[in-house]
Write an enzyme that holds these catalytic residues in place. Structure first.
Site, PDB file in Angstrom:
ATOM      1  N   HIS A  63      10.917   3.973   3.739  1.00  0.00           N
ATOM      2  CA  HIS A  63       9.656   4.178   3.231  1.00  0.00           C
ATOM      3  C   HIS A  63       8.767   4.905   4.242  1.00  0.00           C
ATOM      4  O   HIS A  63       9.181   4.979   5.515  1.00  0.00           O
ATOM      5  CB  HIS A  63       9.077   2.715   3.215  1.00  0.00           C
ATOM      6  CG  HIS A  63       9.083   1.788   4.204  1.00  0.00           C
ATOM      7  ND1 HIS A  63       9.958   1.460   5.126  1.00  0.00           N
ATOM      8  CD2 HIS A  63       7.654   1.237   4.480  1.00  0.00           C
ATOM      9  CE1 HIS A  63       9.544   0.701   5.994  1.00  0.00           C
ATOM     10  NE2 HIS A  63       8.235   0.248   5.935  1.00  0.00           N
ATOM     11  N   HIS A  65       5.728   4.167   6.235  1.00  0.00           N
ATOM     12  CA  HIS A  65       5.260   3.544   7.486  1.00  0.00           C
ATOM     13  C   HIS A  65       5.603   4.207   8.673  1.00  0.00           C
ATOM     14  O   HIS A  65       6.884   4.481   8.877  1.00  0.00           O
ATOM     15  CB  HIS A  65       5.577   2.052   7.575  1.00  0.00           C
ATOM     16  CG  HIS A  65       4.660   1.130   6.698  1.00  0.00           C
ATOM     17  ND1 HIS A  65       4.771   0.168   6.184  1.00  0.00           N
ATOM     18  CD2 HIS A  65       3.400   1.666   5.820  1.00  0.00           C
ATOM     19  CE1 HIS A  65       3.698  -0.187   5.253  1.00  0.00           C
ATOM     20  NE2 HIS A  65       2.942   0.665   5.105  1.00  0.00           N
ATOM     21  N   ASP A  67       6.068   3.536  11.858  1.00  0.00           N
ATOM     22  CA  ASP A  67       7.277   2.844  12.694  1.00  0.00           C
ATOM     23  C   ASP A  67       8.638   3.283  12.009  1.00  0.00           C
ATOM     24  O   ASP A  67       9.812   3.007  12.728  1.00  0.00           O
ATOM     25  CB  ASP A  67       7.024   1.450  12.902  1.00  0.00           C
ATOM     26  CG  ASP A  67       7.001   0.591  11.643  1.00  0.00           C
ATOM     27  OD1 ASP A  67       6.568   1.092  10.516  1.00  0.00           O
ATOM     28  OD2 ASP A  67       7.423  -0.298  11.664  1.00  0.00           O
ATOM     29  N   HIS A  68       8.839   3.869  10.780  1.00  0.00           N
ATOM     30  CA  HIS A  68      10.248   4.113  10.422  1.00  0.00           C
ATOM     31  C   HIS A  68      10.402   5.746  10.184  1.00  0.00           C
ATOM     32  O   HIS A  68      11.317   5.983   9.844  1.00  0.00           O
ATOM     33  CB  HIS A  68      10.305   3.555   8.909  1.00  0.00           C
ATOM     34  CG  HIS A  68      10.416   2.138   9.030  1.00  0.00           C
ATOM     35  ND1 HIS A  68      11.775   1.380   8.960  1.00  0.00           N
ATOM     36  CD2 HIS A  68       9.506   1.089   9.391  1.00  0.00           C
ATOM     37  CE1 HIS A  68      11.253  -0.053   9.179  1.00  0.00           C
ATOM     38  NE2 HIS A  68       9.912  -0.126   9.158  1.00  0.00           N
ATOM     39  N   HIS A 143       7.812  -4.739  -0.599  1.00  0.00           N
ATOM     40  CA  HIS A 143       6.816  -4.385   0.394  1.00  0.00           C
ATOM     41  C   HIS A 143       5.604  -4.149   0.149  1.00  0.00           C
ATOM     42  O   HIS A 143       5.099  -3.679  -0.956  1.00  0.00           O
ATOM     43  CB  HIS A 143       7.753  -3.347   1.492  1.00  0.00           C
ATOM     44  CG  HIS A 143       6.905  -3.497   2.925  1.00  0.00           C
ATOM     45  ND1 HIS A 143       6.852  -4.634   3.572  1.00  0.00           N
ATOM     46  CD2 HIS A 143       6.831  -2.381   3.732  1.00  0.00           C
ATOM     47  CE1 HIS A 143       6.237  -4.233   4.995  1.00  0.00           C
ATOM     48  NE2 HIS A 143       6.243  -2.956   5.016  1.00  0.00           N
ATOM     49  N   ASP A 213      11.761  -2.482   5.142  1.00  0.00           N
ATOM     50  CA  ASP A 213      11.032  -3.570   5.352  1.00  0.00           C
ATOM     51  C   ASP A 213      11.249  -4.453   3.885  1.00  0.00           C
ATOM     52  O   ASP A 213      10.694  -3.766   2.979  1.00  0.00           O
ATOM     53  CB  ASP A 213       9.712  -3.304   5.497  1.00  0.00           C
ATOM     54  CG  ASP A 213       9.540  -2.687   7.241  1.00  0.00           C
ATOM     55  OD1 ASP A 213      10.472  -2.379   7.771  1.00  0.00           O
ATOM     56  OD2 ASP A 213       8.513  -2.242   7.635  1.00  0.00           O
ATOM     57  N   HIS A 271      14.088  -5.700  13.266  1.00  0.00           N
ATOM     58  CA  HIS A 271      12.647  -5.397  12.923  1.00  0.00           C
ATOM     59  C   HIS A 271      11.641  -6.438  13.463  1.00  0.00           C
ATOM     60  O   HIS A 271      10.835  -6.873  12.971  1.00  0.00           O
ATOM     61  CB  HIS A 271      12.318  -5.051  11.302  1.00  0.00           C
ATOM     62  CG  HIS A 271      11.133  -4.315  11.059  1.00  0.00           C
ATOM     63  ND1 HIS A 271       9.885  -5.155  10.820  1.00  0.00           N
ATOM     64  CD2 HIS A 271      10.893  -3.143  10.997  1.00  0.00           C
ATOM     65  CE1 HIS A 271       9.050  -4.221  10.369  1.00  0.00           C
ATOM     66  NE2 HIS A 271       9.542  -2.974  10.707  1.00  0.00           N
TER      67      HIS A 271
END
Lengths: 304, 304
Positions: A63, A65, A67-68, A143, A213, A271
């Site tokens: 996805h 976001h 942090d990914h 999510h 997530d 995570h």
């Protein structure tokens, strides 16, 4: 058994810390590398590992976001400077191309390879990659933004020929492929030689799923039933379950409950929220429900 | 003396390694923080330092190569999650806004602060920021893409009032600002009290210049004449001078030659190529020409 392992590069969430990068990992199947998510700093973690960047041809993004995926431009830019060749495919939802293509066009004008985007629809399960040894399915997750996990399914290898038997029965070369595929052999005298006498069995096909997530969701269970290894996010401990619900993440207990219901062989949790400097409290809560749980950590290699 | 220091976050070039991030540093003037360039991982390095991220309000980008700016989305996203407030200004050329605004719009929808872009023209020297204590000028550099350095010029502080003397002469409050600015005082009896008896002298104004990335260019000398500290890139050693010329970078000797010609007080070299695991060979080559040279390294704090 041929190599099938997961290499953890980063396993934190949201905020990287000096001790924990956010999410990125590399699946290694028979020395072919598949990156899952690409956190800021992933290129540094990849090069610090013993993985050969020249064998990385696919990146899967769960996805969008930061942090990914904030590591994408740096990783690709550096792979170019290091002289990697061969197409690199980014499997992600439509916005991945919309966001990263302009960056690559601006910063990586002279790459010695082509970056292709394979658009996936995170709201349904589909086969998004397949070659002779691997099939990758997407797994819809729950999510705040469209998100999917990935099931890496090793494809059964063919049987291995037993050389002495092939010689003994003087089996013609043109028939060997059929025999690898399971065919019996009929001699010139009409005698049937069972395939099991000519080959050793193919090794069992293994399965690994990455689920991050996601809020707690039993809907994923059919996709991960009985698999060898499940990576499930465990951002929070039970005491912070309200925060997990609010942010659509899972607690360690919830990850363990999913692992238990799906009867997976092993669970890896990751995570972790930066609020837990020591994630052992998350491991303890998971183990109480699903004993065969390991904690993701930078540099961990988990073999199947 | 009030604080004026440079904090090195990263000082490598092009390819980050497990031991060396690329380029980012923080200028700290009286606890106001100014970031110069923002490499991938800068947010981690900033938080590992003792610098207070809440005091960072300005980021200056020298040019748009990835090793100097890939950390922008991650830094800003994390500053948002950490609850920083107050406008954050990115000073960079027009393309900086074109590239980063869409990323911030996508990934940082709910920031508790506004990000403003101040567009600078890297081809000319201009004042790009000024407040009561600091003036920042751009310095045109010579590189493969439009690039500028930055001169941080501390503004002279006012004189400090000597409390006992102010009381003794019963100087009215309304005159104190003039006296801080250097005015003499005339008593009701017509006696002139020299300013030097009423104040201690203002501290000397210090200057720091950041010059990276750049080929050898004597054109920068007028901007950096006699300054307290010069950071000059030294990507290569003399033996690789051809490569320096080709890529429009400098050797350590060239950086030292510029420092010497400009008669700066101290030189710091950085932006080392990843081909030198130990940059001491660069330091040796610089010191041979300009003895007062230090080597940039992660975590180094250089005071003026």
């Amino acid at each position: 058994m041929e190599k099938f392992e997961v290499n953890i590069l980063g396993c934190g969430s949201a905020l990287p810390t000096s001790k924990r990068f956010t999410t990125s990992q590399v699946v290694n199947l028979r020395e072919k590398l598949f990156m899952v998510d690409c956190c800021e700093g992933a290129q540094i973690l990849l090069r610090s590992s013993r993985l050969k960047f020249s064998r990385l041809n696919h990146i899967f993004l769960s996805h969008l976001h930061g942090d990914h995926c904030f590591g994408i431009p740096g990783l690709i830019s550096s792979l170019g400077m290091l002289g990697r060749t061969g197409d690199l495919v980014i499997h992600g939802q439509a916005d991945a191309q919309k966001i990263f293509k302009p960056l690559l066009d601006y910063f990586c004008k002279e790459l010695p390879f082509t970056v292709r985007f394979n658009t996936i629809n995170p709201s349904q399960s589909e086969v998004i990659f397949e070659d002779r040894s691997l099939r990758v399915h997407s797994i819809p997750l729950k999510h705040r933004v469209p998100t999917c996990g990935f099931l890496f399914e090793e494809l059964p290898s063919k049987g291995h020929l037993i050389g002495d038997m092939i010689k003994f029965y003087k089996i013609p070369i043109r028939q060997l492929e059929q025999i690898k595929d399971g065919a019996d052999f009929i001699t010139e005298h009409g005698e049937l030689i069972a395939n099991s006498r000519l080959t050793t069995a193919a090794s069992a096909a293994r399965k690994y799923a990455f689920c991050s997530d996601t809020a707690y969701s039993e809907k994923i269970i059919p996709y991960i039933q009985g698999i060898d290894l499940l990576y499930h996010e465990a951002t929070f401990r039970d005491a912070d379950a309200a925060r997990a619900k609010q942010t659509q993440h899972s607690t360690a207990s919830q990850a363990a409950k999913i692992a238990s219901m799906a009867q997976v062989k092993q669970l890896m949790i990751g995570h972790f929220s930066a609020r837990y400097p020591n994630p052992n409290i998350l491991l303890e809560e998971a183990i109480a429900i699903f004993p065969n749980t390991v904690l993701a950590q930078e540099g961990l290699v988990c073999r199947m």
